[in-house]
Design a protein around this motif. Structure first.
Motif, PDB file in Angstrom:
ATOM      1  N   VAL A  87       0.831  -1.203   0.000  1.00  0.00           N
ATOM      2  CA  VAL A  87       0.000   0.000   0.000  1.00  0.00           C
ATOM      3  C   VAL A  87       0.873   1.264   0.000  1.00  0.00           C
ATOM      4  O   VAL A  87       0.630   2.212  -0.764  1.00  0.00           O
ATOM      5  CB  VAL A  87      -0.954  -0.011   1.221  1.00  0.00           C
ATOM      6  CG1 VAL A  87      -1.656   1.323   1.372  1.00  0.00           C
ATOM      7  CG2 VAL A  87      -1.972  -1.126   1.068  1.00  0.00           C
ATOM      8  N   ALA A  90       2.604   1.805  -3.428  1.00  0.00           N
ATOM      9  CA  ALA A  90       1.692   2.339  -4.439  1.00  0.00           C
ATOM     10  C   ALA A  90       1.507   3.844  -4.248  1.00  0.00           C
ATOM     11  O   ALA A  90       1.524   4.620  -5.215  1.00  0.00           O
ATOM     12  CB  ALA A  90       0.344   1.618  -4.355  1.00  0.00           C
ATOM     13  N   ALA A  91       1.347   4.259  -3.015  1.00  0.00           N
ATOM     14  CA  ALA A  91       1.174   5.691  -2.736  1.00  0.00           C
ATOM     15  C   ALA A  91       2.422   6.469  -3.143  1.00  0.00           C
ATOM     16  O   ALA A  91       2.330   7.532  -3.773  1.00  0.00           O
ATOM     17  CB  ALA A  91       0.875   5.892  -1.246  1.00  0.00           C
ATOM     18  N   ALA A  94       2.737   6.777  -7.033  1.00  0.00           N
ATOM     19  CA  ALA A  94       1.799   7.757  -7.601  1.00  0.00           C
ATOM     20  C   ALA A  94       2.212   9.177  -7.220  1.00  0.00           C
ATOM     21  O   ALA A  94       2.184  10.087  -8.054  1.00  0.00           O
ATOM     22  CB  ALA A  94       0.380   7.457  -7.110  1.00  0.00           C
ATOM     23  N   ALA A  95       2.598   9.360  -5.973  1.00  0.00           N
ATOM     24  CA  ALA A  95       2.978  10.699  -5.514  1.00  0.00           C
ATOM     25  C   ALA A  95       4.220  11.195  -6.264  1.00  0.00           C
ATOM     26  O   ALA A  95       4.278  12.365  -6.686  1.00  0.00           O
ATOM     27  CB  ALA A  95       3.242  10.673  -4.010  1.00  0.00           C
TER      28      ALA A  95
END
Lengths: 104, 254
Positions: A87, A90-91, A94-95
């Motif tokens: 998790v 993934a953050a 994307a960030a």
């Protein structure tokens, strides 16, 4: 319906479902069809949520930073990484892509 | 999240030392799972606030609903469709909660008789407590596994939910931090251990396709619900059935 009503309705409903399991005779689950549908229902809902959460922006289908982030998450799951690692990775992906302006 | 089989054998009684070891193993496993699971309550808290819930509503979801998949689905659908999507959000949460009925049925012999005990066990009947419990062998270790995992996650999950909600409140735009991608990854991570059999993989792909195709056509939340019908249809007719089922008994392991 207010947001509070929705919160309470959904929460109490889910709690009731947990309790219902203790009242239903075990023979129901021994029947293959309900057992199968219960298992597959979870799979279908989670898969649909993955798709919508990755691709939907309101009523539109959009390919943005979420797609490469999800691919990284899938790769980490293949490598048997823990939920938290997947998790957070993934953050971060994307960030970073957004910070660099490489993806929306 | 672990595939559970009802025919698992239990050891009814054994030497004193062995029983104590089994209970100790159960306790250690339960604490490990509780710690790991509790940690991602932070992502739920932050996501819920980013989806328009206040800190109190976020905490009530973890206190009362207390089943991760349903909680993520509920805030995800409301986050996408607002209050208009509330009925679809409630339906999604409830449908994802249906598996807890199956867990309750499996846990009821472990918990034992008595309405009070069962009522107390119900809120803690989730993926992790059921999985840890059924992985143990003796009835006592199964009970210990269930209670420590369930209560441990409950305490940790609610604490981290509050932390995440407070954190999410000061973070601002969730997209900057990739929280939208984190939600997608969370659903994928919940789905992953269930994709072992051909039938489940087929249902997952079909449901994802249905939800994607319907997104431009239906209001937010509904595509996910319609995709659930894939499971009902495939499960009812048993399409893509495991190949093992048609073999002679003993020829292949499930």
């Amino acid at each position: 319906m207010t947001l509070w009503n929705a919160v309470l309705l959904a929460a109490i409903g889910c709690l009731a479902l947990k309790g219902a399991g203790y009242l239903v005779p075990a023979s129901v689950l021994e029947a293959p069809r309900p057992a199968r549908i219960t298992d597959l229902l979870t799979v279908a809902l989670l898969a649909a949520l993955v798709a919508v959460q990755t691709l939907a922006a309101g009523p539109h289908i959009v390919v943005d930073a979420r797609v490469p982030a999800l691919l990284v998450a899938a790769g980490l799951l293949l490598l048997r990484q823990s939920f938290l690692v997947v998790v957070i990775a993934a953050a971060v992906v994307a960030a970073l892509l957004r910070l660099l302006g490489w993806a929306a | 999240m672990i595939v559970m089989r009802s025919e698992e054998r239990t050891i009814e009684s054994g030497p004193e030392g062995e029983a104590a070891i089994e209970v100790r193993v159960a306790r250690r496993e339960a604490l490990g799972v509780a710690l790991a699971t509790s940690a991602y309550g932070i992502s739920f808290g932050a996501l819920a606030v980013a989806s328009g819930f206040d800190v109190w509503q976020t905490c009530v979801l973890s206190l009362l609903m207390f089943t991760g998949g349903s909680q993520f689905a509920f805030v995800g659908v409301i986050g996408a469709g607002g209050l208009a999507a509330a009925p679809a959000a409630i339906a999604s949460a409830l449908l994802l909660g249906v598996r807890n009925v199956a867990y309750g049925m499996r846990m009821s012999p472990v918990i034992g008789r008595g309405a009070a005990r069962r009522a107390l066990a119900a809120p803690f009947t989730i993926d992790e407590s059921t999985a840890v419990s059924l992985a143990q062998r003796s009835p006592r270790a199964r009970r210990v596994g269930f209670w420590i995992t369930g209560v441990g996650i409950y305490l940790g999950w609610n604490l981290t939910t509050l932390l995440g909600a407070l954190l999410g409140d000061v973070l601002g735009d969730p997209k900057t931090y990739g929280l939208d991608a984190a939600a997608a990854a969370a659903f994928l991570a919940l789905l992953w251990p269930r994709l072992r059999k051909r039938q489940a993989i087929a249902v997952g792909i079909a449901a994802a396709a249905v939800a994607t195709v319907l997104t431009p056509v239906l209001i937010p939340g509904l595509p996910v619900l319609v995709a659930a019908f894939v499971a009902i249809v495939v499960g009812w007719f048993n399409w893509f059935a495991p190949r093992v089922a048609v073999r002679a008994p003993g020829e292949g392991a499930a």
